[in-house]
Write a protein that holds these residues in place. Sequence first.
Motif, PDB file in Angstrom:
ATOM      1  N   ILE A   1      13.202 -22.508   4.082  1.00 52.03           N
ATOM      2  CA  ILE A   1      13.708 -21.209   3.541  1.00 52.03           C
ATOM      3  C   ILE A   1      13.978 -21.112   2.295  1.00 52.03           C
ATOM      4  O   ILE A   1      13.852 -20.403   1.200  1.00 52.03           O
ATOM      5  CB  ILE A   1      14.794 -20.515   4.632  1.00 52.03           C
ATOM      6  CG1 ILE A   1      14.301 -20.069   5.677  1.00 52.03           C
ATOM      7  CG2 ILE A   1      15.525 -19.333   3.812  1.00 52.03           C
ATOM      8  CD1 ILE A   1      15.251 -19.772   6.773  1.00 52.03           C
ATOM      9  N   GLU A   2      14.457 -22.232   1.774  1.00 47.77           N
ATOM     10  CA  GLU A   2      15.101 -22.484   0.299  1.00 47.77           C
ATOM     11  C   GLU A   2      13.988 -22.981  -0.577  1.00 47.77           C
ATOM     12  O   GLU A   2      13.807 -22.236  -1.576  1.00 47.77           O
ATOM     13  CB  GLU A   2      16.339 -23.583   0.397  1.00 47.77           C
ATOM     14  CG  GLU A   2      17.433 -22.881   1.074  1.00 47.77           C
ATOM     15  CD  GLU A   2      18.721 -23.895   0.980  1.00 47.77           C
ATOM     16  OE1 GLU A   2      18.275 -25.185   0.625  1.00 47.77           O
ATOM     17  OE2 GLU A   2      19.599 -23.618   1.405  1.00 47.77           O
ATOM     18  N   ARG A   3      13.030 -23.762   0.012  1.00 48.72           N
ATOM     19  CA  ARG A   3      12.074 -24.236  -0.884  1.00 48.72           C
ATOM     20  C   ARG A   3      10.917 -23.151  -1.288  1.00 48.72           C
ATOM     21  O   ARG A   3      10.337 -23.273  -2.399  1.00 48.72           O
ATOM     22  CB  ARG A   3      11.324 -25.372  -0.048  1.00 48.72           C
ATOM     23  CG  ARG A   3       9.928 -26.129  -0.776  1.00 48.72           C
ATOM     24  CD  ARG A   3       9.402 -27.099   0.038  1.00 48.72           C
ATOM     25  NE  ARG A   3       8.110 -27.392  -0.629  1.00 48.72           N
ATOM     26  CZ  ARG A   3       7.225 -28.314   0.157  1.00 48.72           C
ATOM     27  NH1 ARG A   3       7.308 -28.823   1.397  1.00 48.72           N
ATOM     28  NH2 ARG A   3       6.039 -28.700  -0.409  1.00 48.72           N
TER      29      ARG A   3
ATOM     30  N   ASP B   1       8.139 -18.275  -3.633  1.00 48.13           N
ATOM     31  CA  ASP B   1       6.396 -18.397  -3.523  1.00 48.13           C
ATOM     32  C   ASP B   1       5.924 -17.425  -2.617  1.00 48.13           C
ATOM     33  O   ASP B   1       6.163 -17.370  -1.468  1.00 48.13           O
ATOM     34  CB  ASP B   1       6.311 -19.789  -2.656  1.00 48.13           C
ATOM     35  CG  ASP B   1       4.723 -20.274  -2.922  1.00 48.13           C
ATOM     36  OD1 ASP B   1       3.956 -19.191  -3.260  1.00 48.13           O
ATOM     37  OD2 ASP B   1       4.313 -21.231  -2.973  1.00 48.13           O
ATOM     38  N   PRO B   2       5.334 -16.433  -3.227  1.00 46.12           N
ATOM     39  CA  PRO B   2       4.796 -15.280  -2.393  1.00 46.12           C
ATOM     40  C   PRO B   2       3.769 -15.487  -1.525  1.00 46.12           C
ATOM     41  O   PRO B   2       3.641 -14.831  -0.413  1.00 46.12           O
ATOM     42  CB  PRO B   2       3.973 -14.285  -3.612  1.00 46.12           C
ATOM     43  CG  PRO B   2       4.683 -14.820  -4.773  1.00 46.12           C
ATOM     44  CD  PRO B   2       4.982 -16.163  -4.675  1.00 46.12           C
ATOM     45  N   PHE B   3       3.130 -16.855  -1.645  1.00 49.34           N
ATOM     46  CA  PHE B   3       2.192 -17.116  -0.742  1.00 49.34           C
ATOM     47  C   PHE B   3       2.655 -17.950   0.471  1.00 49.34           C
ATOM     48  O   PHE B   3       1.783 -18.320   1.352  1.00 49.34           O
ATOM     49  CB  PHE B   3       1.188 -18.249  -1.582  1.00 49.34           C
ATOM     50  CG  PHE B   3       0.341 -17.391  -2.552  1.00 49.34           C
ATOM     51  CD1 PHE B   3      -0.786 -16.446  -2.161  1.00 49.34           C
ATOM     52  CD2 PHE B   3       0.756 -17.532  -3.840  1.00 49.34           C
ATOM     53  CE1 PHE B   3      -1.565 -15.757  -3.064  1.00 49.34           C
ATOM     54  CE2 PHE B   3       0.111 -16.689  -4.935  1.00 49.34           C
ATOM     55  CZ  PHE B   3      -1.176 -15.938  -4.348  1.00 49.34           C
TER      56      PHE B   3
ATOM     57  N   VAL C   1       3.511 -11.931  -6.889  1.00 46.84           N
ATOM     58  CA  VAL C   1       4.379 -12.201  -7.957  1.00 46.84           C
ATOM     59  C   VAL C   1       5.973 -12.372  -7.262  1.00 46.84           C
ATOM     60  O   VAL C   1       6.161 -11.951  -6.393  1.00 46.84           O
ATOM     61  CB  VAL C   1       4.323 -11.199  -8.931  1.00 46.84           C
ATOM     62  CG1 VAL C   1       3.090 -10.923  -9.563  1.00 46.84           C
ATOM     63  CG2 VAL C   1       5.007  -9.732  -8.528  1.00 46.84           C
ATOM     64  N   PHE C   2       6.758 -13.161  -8.298  1.00 46.56           N
ATOM     65  CA  PHE C   2       8.244 -13.249  -7.959  1.00 46.56           C
ATOM     66  C   PHE C   2       9.027 -13.079  -9.044  1.00 46.56           C
ATOM     67  O   PHE C   2       8.423 -13.429 -10.249  1.00 46.56           O
ATOM     68  CB  PHE C   2       8.321 -14.494  -7.416  1.00 46.56           C
ATOM     69  CG  PHE C   2      10.168 -14.400  -6.954  1.00 46.56           C
ATOM     70  CD1 PHE C   2      10.535 -14.122  -5.928  1.00 46.56           C
ATOM     71  CD2 PHE C   2      10.987 -14.942  -7.992  1.00 46.56           C
ATOM     72  CE1 PHE C   2      11.598 -14.482  -5.486  1.00 46.56           C
ATOM     73  CE2 PHE C   2      12.466 -14.813  -7.507  1.00 46.56           C
ATOM     74  CZ  PHE C   2      12.590 -14.575  -6.216  1.00 46.56           C
TER      75      PHE C   2
END
Length: 560
Positions: A38-40, A44-46, A435-436
């Motif tokens: 969850i944190e990693r 990352d949208p993908f 995107v983020f």
Amino acid sequence: MEAQSLTASALLLVLACSVPATAAPSDDPDVARARQSIERFAKDPFEQRAREAALRALGRIGGREAAEVVATVMDDPFVHLRDHAVSALIAMCRGPRAVESIAWITKVALVDRRRAALRRGAATALGIVGHADGVRALGAAVAKENDAGVLVALADALGRGMDDDGATSLAMRLASKDPDVVGAAARALGRTRAKGDATAALLEPILAHGHASARVGAIDGLSIASPEVLATHLDTLVIDKAIEPRIATCDGLALLGTKAIGTLASLLDDASWRVRVAAYEAAISIWSKDVIPLLIERSRTEAGRLQADAFRALRTITGADVGPDSDLWNAWWKAKGAALDLGPRPAIDRYGRIRRAAPSGASFDPTKTAAFFRLPIHSKRLAFVFDFSGSMRDPVEGGGSGTKAELARLEFARVMAGLSNDQFFDLFIHRYPSVFPPAPLLTRALGALAPGGDASARKAIGWLSKEEPKGWGAFYDALVAIAADELDTIVLLSDGVPSRGTYDRDFRLIPEFVKANRFRRVAVDTVLVGRTGSDRTFLSDLADATGGRFQDATERAHGK
């Protein structure tokens, strides 16, 4: 020593009621792996599928440590994960560590004063689970909560079942200054308290409340708790200055049966088309042949989508397919009406409606009516909404040639050629770019509803030709935003269940949109250009739940 002990206990309580923005490392390796995922992948949208899987894993594990990790996602920038987090809490409360999980949710999440989103999520989860400890905690929270949004969530949760303490707390909220809170409390009390004079005495005064949302809640509550009391107010409710209470009155008529037909006649003649749509739904739910002449008469004066709704209601109630002609229906009624037996009323679906008759083949004349993948366009004010996510670059499945996007462009050009000057439309595309931070984008071809014809057609077709499929599918938020426009129909083209947006799962998206659309009454016609199975079921159910129609685009591609 005693004073020191009390101080230490107070400190522990404060610490226990503070949920860190990032959960503390866990001794459980499975929880640790889920937290790491969850944190990693937080930006990352993908990799959001990995975070969804981690939430599901935490739901299966349960317990305090897992719940603390789930809590960190309750206001995540990827908004669909917030709903997945609530599902994880629900799973925990039903799993092998349910007692521990419910204790954490009731004693920590539900009282975390810093995070309203967490309190709302906790309330929703506890309401769905319905455990006695959770119900008691919900009632206690109502007495202490100050946030209106959380109070509405608490009332909705208690609307599934409450104890006497919860009822007392909600009854106190009927005096709230926030009309949404008043309405939610009235609705919950009507749904869950014993039917009779006591509940009616609480709710009846709210019918005269100064705000429509409060009056709606009272109507909803009384329609279940005391329909006979509601019936004494129908003459006033049908002339309410706001359309929302009039629509709520329509929704409650089914419980009054044939006694409501006089009121139904007034609502079928309402000045607002939205109220009339709700009245057509009510006519079906009442399930009496006495409504048939009312519907035939309305079909003479309606136009566009509303006239199609009247004919569809007639087909649903009678089982006959006379066609889109009021005179033919009138002749049929004179010949068949006296001996007509409707039989038992069909079961009400989970959205409170009777499934409508399938679109009639007799109602489609391609020489007179524009059609989109053979879906007749009856509406005079409509929006086309295209899912142009990355998967629309894929080839058309099951036959045909070209990509899904190319097929959509070709068919859109065809329907533009058939729209008349009195049919106003626009074309929308909603995307969730990769995107983020997430930046969902709703764009439209014309900027406002415009009349059909060569000029609008050229502009819309040209605009669509430049739009390329990319990003993620997400259309719950688009449907809500577009339904707020002055239109009565949305034609949604998609290749299936979305993967982003506030709600991305069919069993959540459909009921939430039905709720959001209650007072707009926009029909969503759906066109599937893609897979069958769950995608087909989802789009078909979305159409039916909103009074729309479903069409498989590949039927046209196959020449069917």
